[in-house]
Write a protein that holds these residues in place. Sequence first.
Motif, PDB file in Angstrom:
ATOM      1  N   ASP A   8      34.790  44.369  42.941  1.00  0.00           N
ATOM      2  CA  ASP A   8      34.821  45.718  43.474  1.00  0.00           C
ATOM      3  C   ASP A   8      36.134  46.379  43.084  1.00  0.00           C
ATOM      4  N   VAL A   9      36.073  47.694  42.859  1.00  0.00           N
ATOM      5  CA  VAL A   9      37.243  48.498  42.514  1.00  0.00           C
ATOM      6  C   VAL A   9      37.295  49.685  43.463  1.00  0.00           C
ATOM      7  N   ARG A  92      24.714  29.031  53.597  1.00  0.00           N
ATOM      8  CA  ARG A  92      24.428  29.169  52.158  1.00  0.00           C
ATOM      9  C   ARG A  92      25.042  28.039  51.337  1.00  0.00           C
ATOM     10  N   ASP A  93      25.550  27.023  52.028  1.00  0.00           N
ATOM     11  CA  ASP A  93      26.129  25.837  51.384  1.00  0.00           C
ATOM     12  C   ASP A  93      27.285  26.178  50.445  1.00  0.00           C
ATOM     13  N   ILE A  94      28.051  27.188  50.820  1.00  0.00           N
ATOM     14  CA  ILE A  94      29.246  27.541  50.048  1.00  0.00           C
ATOM     15  C   ILE A  94      30.394  26.676  50.547  1.00  0.00           C
ATOM     16  N   VAL A  95      31.017  25.964  49.625  1.00  0.00           N
ATOM     17  CA  VAL A  95      32.106  25.063  50.014  1.00  0.00           C
ATOM     18  C   VAL A  95      33.479  25.643  49.686  1.00  0.00           C
ATOM     19  N   SER A  96      33.512  26.658  48.812  1.00  0.00           N
ATOM     20  CA  SER A  96      34.795  27.239  48.433  1.00  0.00           C
ATOM     21  C   SER A  96      34.599  28.691  48.005  1.00  0.00           C
ATOM     22  N   LEU A  97      35.544  29.521  48.409  1.00  0.00           N
ATOM     23  CA  LEU A  97      35.574  30.915  47.963  1.00  0.00           C
ATOM     24  C   LEU A  97      36.868  31.130  47.195  1.00  0.00           C
ATOM     25  N   HIS A  98      36.754  31.658  45.999  1.00  0.00           N
ATOM     26  CA  HIS A  98      37.916  31.947  45.164  1.00  0.00           C
ATOM     27  C   HIS A  98      38.100  33.461  45.139  1.00  0.00           C
ATOM     28  N   LEU A  99      39.331  33.918  45.369  1.00  0.00           N
ATOM     29  CA  LEU A  99      39.607  35.341  45.498  1.00  0.00           C
ATOM     30  C   LEU A  99      40.806  35.734  44.648  1.00  0.00           C
ATOM     31  N   SER A 100      40.660  36.832  43.929  1.00  0.00           N
ATOM     32  CA  SER A 100      41.773  37.441  43.221  1.00  0.00           C
ATOM     33  C   SER A 100      41.773  38.920  43.564  1.00  0.00           C
ATOM     34  N   ILE A 101      42.939  39.447  43.971  1.00  0.00           N
ATOM     35  CA  ILE A 101      43.061  40.869  44.293  1.00  0.00           C
ATOM     36  C   ILE A 101      44.277  41.453  43.585  1.00  0.00           C
ATOM     37  N   THR A 102      44.222  42.762  43.354  1.00  0.00           N
ATOM     38  CA  THR A 102      45.342  43.455  42.735  1.00  0.00           C
ATOM     39  C   THR A 102      45.296  44.920  43.119  1.00  0.00           C
ATOM     40  N   HIS A 103      46.439  45.586  43.024  1.00  0.00           N
ATOM     41  CA  HIS A 103      46.478  47.045  43.125  1.00  0.00           C
ATOM     42  C   HIS A 103      47.607  47.557  42.240  1.00  0.00           C
ATOM     43  N   ASP A 104      47.240  48.518  41.378  1.00  0.00           N
ATOM     44  CA  ASP A 104      48.187  49.098  40.433  1.00  0.00           C
ATOM     45  C   ASP A 104      47.563  50.350  39.841  1.00  0.00           C
ATOM     46  N   ALA A 105      48.383  51.282  39.438  1.00  0.00           N
ATOM     47  CA  ALA A 105      47.944  52.494  38.741  1.00  0.00           C
ATOM     48  C   ALA A 105      46.866  53.254  39.502  1.00  0.00           C
ATOM     49  N   GLY A 106      46.981  53.262  40.830  1.00  0.00           N
ATOM     50  CA  GLY A 106      46.052  54.030  41.639  1.00  0.00           C
ATOM     51  C   GLY A 106      44.727  53.350  41.934  1.00  0.00           C
ATOM     52  N   ALA A 108      42.676  49.615  43.260  1.00  0.00           N
ATOM     53  CA  ALA A 108      42.710  48.278  43.867  1.00  0.00           C
ATOM     54  C   ALA A 108      41.435  47.577  43.421  1.00  0.00           C
ATOM     55  N   ALA A 109      41.548  46.294  43.121  1.00  0.00           N
ATOM     56  CA  ALA A 109      40.386  45.556  42.641  1.00  0.00           C
ATOM     57  C   ALA A 109      40.388  44.147  43.211  1.00  0.00           C
ATOM     58  N   ALA A 110      39.174  43.588  43.304  1.00  0.00           N
ATOM     59  CA  ALA A 110      39.039  42.220  43.793  1.00  0.00           C
ATOM     60  C   ALA A 110      37.882  41.550  43.082  1.00  0.00           C
ATOM     61  N   PHE A 111      38.025  40.243  42.892  1.00  0.00           N
ATOM     62  CA  PHE A 111      36.986  39.421  42.285  1.00  0.00           C
ATOM     63  C   PHE A 111      36.823  38.179  43.146  1.00  0.00           C
ATOM     64  N   VAL A 112      35.565  37.819  43.432  1.00  0.00           N
ATOM     65  CA  VAL A 112      35.265  36.670  44.287  1.00  0.00           C
ATOM     66  C   VAL A 112      34.252  35.762  43.580  1.00  0.00           C
ATOM     67  N   VAL A 113      34.492  34.474  43.672  1.00  0.00           N
ATOM     68  CA  VAL A 113      33.525  33.473  43.227  1.00  0.00           C
ATOM     69  C   VAL A 113      33.194  32.603  44.432  1.00  0.00           C
ATOM     70  N   ALA A 114      31.897  32.511  44.749  1.00  0.00           N
ATOM     71  CA  ALA A 114      31.414  31.645  45.820  1.00  0.00           C
ATOM     72  C   ALA A 114      30.897  30.374  45.170  1.00  0.00           C
ATOM     73  N   GLU A 115      31.473  29.248  45.558  1.00  0.00           N
ATOM     74  CA  GLU A 115      31.166  27.972  44.903  1.00  0.00           C
ATOM     75  C   GLU A 115      30.495  27.022  45.883  1.00  0.00           C
ATOM     76  N   GLY A 116      29.446  26.372  45.422  1.00  0.00           N
ATOM     77  CA  GLY A 116      28.768  25.346  46.196  1.00  0.00           C
ATOM     78  C   GLY A 116      29.167  23.970  45.689  1.00  0.00           C
ATOM     79  N   ALA A 117      28.659  22.951  46.343  1.00  0.00           N
ATOM     80  CA  ALA A 117      28.929  21.584  45.919  1.00  0.00           C
ATOM     81  C   ALA A 117      28.292  21.335  44.561  1.00  0.00           C
TER      82      ALA A 117
END
Length: 119
Positions: A8-9, A92-106, A108-117
């Motif tokens: 999302d942005v 939903r058997d999600i064992v890990s959530l990976h998150l990256s966020i940033t904000h710059d140049a007006g 904000a963005a985020a990326f998520v990976v939902a990981e199962g076993a």
Amino acid sequence: MIIGTGIDVVDIARFERTMQRTPRLRERLFAPSERDLRLPSLAARYAAKEALIKALGGSDGVHWTEIEIASESSGRPHFVLAGSTAAVIEERDIVSLHLSITHDAGLAAAFVVAEGAPL
């Protein structure tokens, strides 16, 4: 095994105008520990919550204030989930959530990976 991804942005200026028009959004969208953050950080957390919902494939059982974005001592962001939102992750058997966020140049963005076993 990857169960889902989401991205999302957010235009920070537009987000700021929305927050000014509707001040109660802070209470409806953010956990108490997030509410006093600066607007660029709030916009990035909003993007992270939207990206999580996309990674899950929808918002059934997910509540905004049950999704908190916290930071490790290194600054790495991670989700702290509670209530029915945490239950959705477990169901939903999600064992890990990976998150990256940033904000710059007006923006904000985020990326998520939902990981199962692994299979």
